[in-house]
Design a protein around this motif. Structure first.
Motif, short mmCIF file in Angstrom:
data_model
loop_
_atom_site.label_atom_id
_atom_site.label_comp_id
_atom_site.label_asym_id
_atom_site.label_seq_id
_atom_site.Cartn_x
_atom_site.Cartn_y
_atom_site.Cartn_z
N ARG A 1 0.84 -1.22 0.00
CA ARG A 1 0.00 0.00 0.00
C ARG A 1 0.87 1.26 0.00
NH1 ARG A 1 -3.00 -1.62 4.22
NH2 ARG A 1 -1.67 -0.44 5.62
N GLU A 2 1.92 1.26 0.82
CA GLU A 2 2.72 2.48 0.97
C GLU A 2 3.76 2.64 -0.14
OE1 GLU A 2 3.90 3.81 4.63
OE2 GLU A 2 1.96 3.31 5.53
N LEU A 3 4.24 1.53 -0.68
CA LEU A 3 5.32 1.64 -1.67
C LEU A 3 4.81 1.47 -3.09
CD1 LEU A 3 8.00 -0.35 0.37
CD2 LEU A 3 7.66 2.12 0.28
N GLY A 4 3.64 0.90 -3.25
CA GLY A 4 2.97 0.89 -4.55
C GLY A 4 3.46 -0.11 -5.57
N TYR A 5 4.11 -1.18 -5.15
CA TYR A 5 4.55 -2.18 -6.13
C TYR A 5 3.40 -3.10 -6.55
CZ TYR A 5 5.81 -4.10 -1.48
OH TYR A 5 5.81 -4.47 -0.16
N ASP A 6 3.68 -3.98 -7.50
CA ASP A 6 2.60 -4.65 -8.24
C ASP A 6 2.23 -6.06 -7.79
OD1 ASP A 6 1.79 -2.65 -10.13
OD2 ASP A 6 3.75 -2.87 -11.05
N ALA A 7 2.80 -6.56 -6.70
CA ALA A 7 2.39 -7.88 -6.17
C ALA A 7 2.94 -8.00 -4.76
CB ALA A 7 2.94 -9.02 -7.02
N ILE A 8 2.35 -8.90 -4.00
CA ILE A 8 2.84 -9.16 -2.63
C ILE A 8 3.41 -10.57 -2.58
CG2 ILE A 8 2.16 -9.48 -0.22
CD1 ILE A 8 0.02 -7.35 -0.62
N TYR A 9 4.65 -10.69 -2.08
CA TYR A 9 5.20 -12.01 -1.77
C TYR A 9 4.68 -12.40 -0.39
CZ TYR A 9 8.59 -12.32 -5.57
OH TYR A 9 9.16 -12.44 -6.79
N LEU B 1 17.13 -4.28 6.35
CA LEU B 1 17.20 -2.85 6.70
C LEU B 1 17.26 -1.94 5.47
CD1 LEU B 1 19.54 -3.13 9.81
CD2 LEU B 1 17.04 -2.85 9.77
N THR B 2 16.84 -2.44 4.34
CA THR B 2 16.85 -1.65 3.10
C THR B 2 16.04 -0.36 3.27
OG1 THR B 2 17.12 -3.59 1.71
CG2 THR B 2 16.09 -1.67 0.69
N PRO B 3 16.64 0.80 2.91
CA PRO B 3 15.88 2.05 3.03
C PRO B 3 14.65 2.02 2.10
CG PRO B 3 18.21 2.47 2.58
CD PRO B 3 17.99 1.01 2.40
N LEU B 4 13.51 2.38 2.66
CA LEU B 4 12.28 2.31 1.87
C LEU B 4 12.30 3.26 0.69
CD1 LEU B 4 9.67 1.92 4.75
CD2 LEU B 4 10.72 0.14 3.34
N ASN B 5 13.09 4.36 0.81
CA ASN B 5 13.17 5.30 -0.31
C ASN B 5 13.82 4.65 -1.54
OD1 ASN B 5 11.77 7.40 0.72
ND2 ASN B 5 13.58 8.46 1.56
N ASN B 6 14.64 3.64 -1.32
CA ASN B 6 15.22 2.94 -2.47
C ASN B 6 14.16 2.09 -3.18
OD1 ASN B 6 17.67 4.10 -2.18
ND2 ASN B 6 18.68 2.34 -1.23
N ILE B 7 13.23 1.54 -2.42
CA ILE B 7 12.14 0.79 -3.04
C ILE B 7 11.20 1.76 -3.76
CG2 ILE B 7 10.24 -0.84 -2.65
CD1 ILE B 7 13.02 -2.01 -2.07
N ARG B 8 10.98 2.93 -3.13
CA ARG B 8 10.14 3.95 -3.79
C ARG B 8 10.78 4.37 -5.11
NH1 ARG B 8 9.61 5.82 1.75
NH2 ARG B 8 7.48 5.32 2.42
N ALA B 9 12.12 4.49 -5.12
CA ALA B 9 12.82 4.91 -6.36
C ALA B 9 12.66 3.86 -7.46
CB ALA B 9 14.30 5.14 -6.05
N MET B 10 12.63 2.60 -7.04
CA MET B 10 12.48 1.50 -7.99
C MET B 10 11.07 1.55 -8.62
SD MET B 10 13.11 -2.35 -6.71
CE MET B 10 12.67 -3.74 -7.74
N VAL B 11 10.06 1.75 -7.78
CA VAL B 11 8.68 1.82 -8.27
C VAL B 11 8.51 3.05 -9.17
CG1 VAL B 11 6.26 2.09 -7.57
CG2 VAL B 11 7.77 0.57 -6.27
N ALA B 12 9.10 4.17 -8.74
CA ALA B 12 8.99 5.41 -9.52
C ALA B 12 9.65 5.24 -10.89
CB ALA B 12 9.62 6.57 -8.76
N ALA B 13 10.75 4.49 -10.93
CA ALA B 13 11.45 4.28 -12.20
C ALA B 13 10.58 3.49 -13.17
CB ALA B 13 12.77 3.56 -11.96
N ALA B 14 9.86 2.49 -12.65
CA ALA B 14 8.96 1.72 -13.53
C ALA B 14 7.85 2.61 -14.08
CB ALA B 14 8.38 0.53 -12.78
N GLU B 15 7.36 3.52 -13.20
CA GLU B 15 6.29 4.42 -13.66
C GLU B 15 6.81 5.44 -14.66
OE1 GLU B 15 5.00 5.80 -9.83
OE2 GLU B 15 3.62 4.09 -9.55
N LYS B 16 8.07 5.88 -14.47
CA LYS B 16 8.62 6.93 -15.32
C LYS B 16 9.15 6.40 -16.65
CE LYS B 16 12.14 10.58 -14.82
NZ LYS B 16 13.16 11.10 -13.87
N TYR B 17 9.90 5.28 -16.59
CA TYR B 17 10.57 4.80 -17.81
C TYR B 17 9.87 3.59 -18.45
CZ TYR B 17 14.24 7.64 -15.68
OH TYR B 17 14.94 8.65 -15.09
N GLY B 18 8.93 3.00 -17.69
CA GLY B 18 8.37 1.73 -18.17
C GLY B 18 7.05 1.83 -18.92
#
Ligand SMILES: [Zn+2]
Length: 346
Positions: free
Chosen positions: A59-67, A326-343
């Motif tokens: 919900r918070e990070l907006g990716y496309d499936a849940i493991y 301990l992965t910073p959540l902003n790095n996951i946000r950047a990954m999701v944003a990249a898919a939205e921007k370039y994908g």
């Protein structure tokens, strides 16, 4: 056109159609603990708390499936089959003893019932809670152990490796047991509403065994699981960590629809070799990039992946392996944003 739900996006890609954009699905499970503030270990015995964290992550990070998972499926299954576990204070449990020491021991091990053995019922309850909450808007992925990896948990990885040479019959009998166990668990997950079954077989990695050993002891059993999963209308995926360039053809021939590739694999080469056979998923470096990199670095790597292998609509942007705790959540946000921007597909 209104944007697609994550479920519509992923399923459209799996049907061979072109969705609105490249799906982005980081392999994130217990790392979501930091969102709800639950302790990683505290959540181990609570389906409600694990479900809450996994749902909050999507919900918070907006990716496309849940493991739907919290710890390794091969640990859960090994415990349910009789292995004693060590429960460290700050991390997930580990197998403390190997119960199959000789061929005679195999007969004493039963195939676990996902609804009553060990802590498997807690997992099944968590899947139900997540499924009820997402309804059909977000697809669910769940791991099942690769038979070779589960055999390593039961017999010990070193003993298993030696036995592939000295006692192949023993290994084959053990693999027949672990394949049945993994398959039963996979099918219970499908029944509970999981859309994609990911067979995780890290011990069968090209970093650990030869292509010949893979062909004899891993590939046939992986194919059996993929067939069983597909037969009941679900999607089969395969996850093998580390170096797999030398077994890519074999992996693609196990009748799975998706291959999850680690960061050590050259995605461009993989696409050229097997891109027509399977959907490729990967492969941002989980440690160097997602754990220790910056959002700008994550964005650049994600952009490269999308532009290099994502153009034909047969690619899912992901991490190469599990996202570290301990992965910073902003790095996951950047990954999701990249898919939205370039994908975006125009
Ligand atoms: Zn992995």
């Amino acid at each position: 056109m209104p944007s697609l739900t994550p479920f519509q996006r992923v399923m459209s890609l799996l049907r061979g159609e072109q969705p609105d954009r490249v799906p982005v699905i980081p392999q994130i499970t217990y790392t979501t603990a930091q969102i709800t503030g639950v302790g990683l270990v505290e959540a181990l015995h609570s389906p409600e708390k694990t479900a809450e964290a996994l749902l909050a992550g999507q919900r918070e990070l907006g990716y496309d499936a849940i493991y739907v998972g919290w710890e390794s499926s091969f640990n859960l299954l090994a415990e349910a089959m009789g292995c004693t576990m060590r429960f460290p204070k700050d991390s997930v449990p580990q197998v403390a003893d190997h119960i199959v020491k000789s061929p005679n021991d195999i007969d004493k091990v039963a195939i676990p019932d996902p609804h009553s053995s060990g802590r498997l019922p807690l997992h099944m309850e968590m899947v139900k809670l997540v499924k009820d909450a997402v309804n059909c808007d977000v697809p669910l992925f769940a791991y099942t152990p690769g038979p070779f990896t589960l055999a390593g948990q039961l017999a010990g990885v070193n003993a298993l490796m030696v036995a592939t040479i000295r006692n192949p019959e023993f290994v084959s009998t053990l693999l027949s047991l672990t394949t049945k166990a993994s398959m039963r668990y996979a099918l219970a997950n499908v029944e509970a509403g999981v859309n994609v079954i990911v067979t995780a077989d890290p011990t069968a990695s090209g970093s650990l065994i030869s292509p010949k050993t893979f062909a004899t002891f891993a590939a046939p059993h992986l194919t059996q699981i993929a067939k069983a999963v597909t037969r009941v209308g679900s999607i089969a995926s395969l996850h093998i960590c580390g170096k797999t360039a030398m077994i890519l053809d074999q992996m693609a021939s196990t009748e799975v629809q998706i291959l999850e590739l680690d960061h050590l694999v050259d995605m461009q080469e993989a696409q050229e070799h097997i891109g027509q056979q399977v959907i490729l998923m990967g492969n941002l470096n989980p440690t160097e990039l997602l754990l220790n990199g910056t959002p700008a670095e994550v964005e650049a790597a994600a952009k490269w992946c999308i532009e290099t292998v994502g153009q034909d609509g047969r690619f899912i942007l992901s991490s190469g392996c599990e996202v570290p705790p301990l992965t910073p959540l902003n790095n996951i946000r950047a990954m999701v944003a990249a898919a939205e921007k370039y994908g975006q597909f125009s």
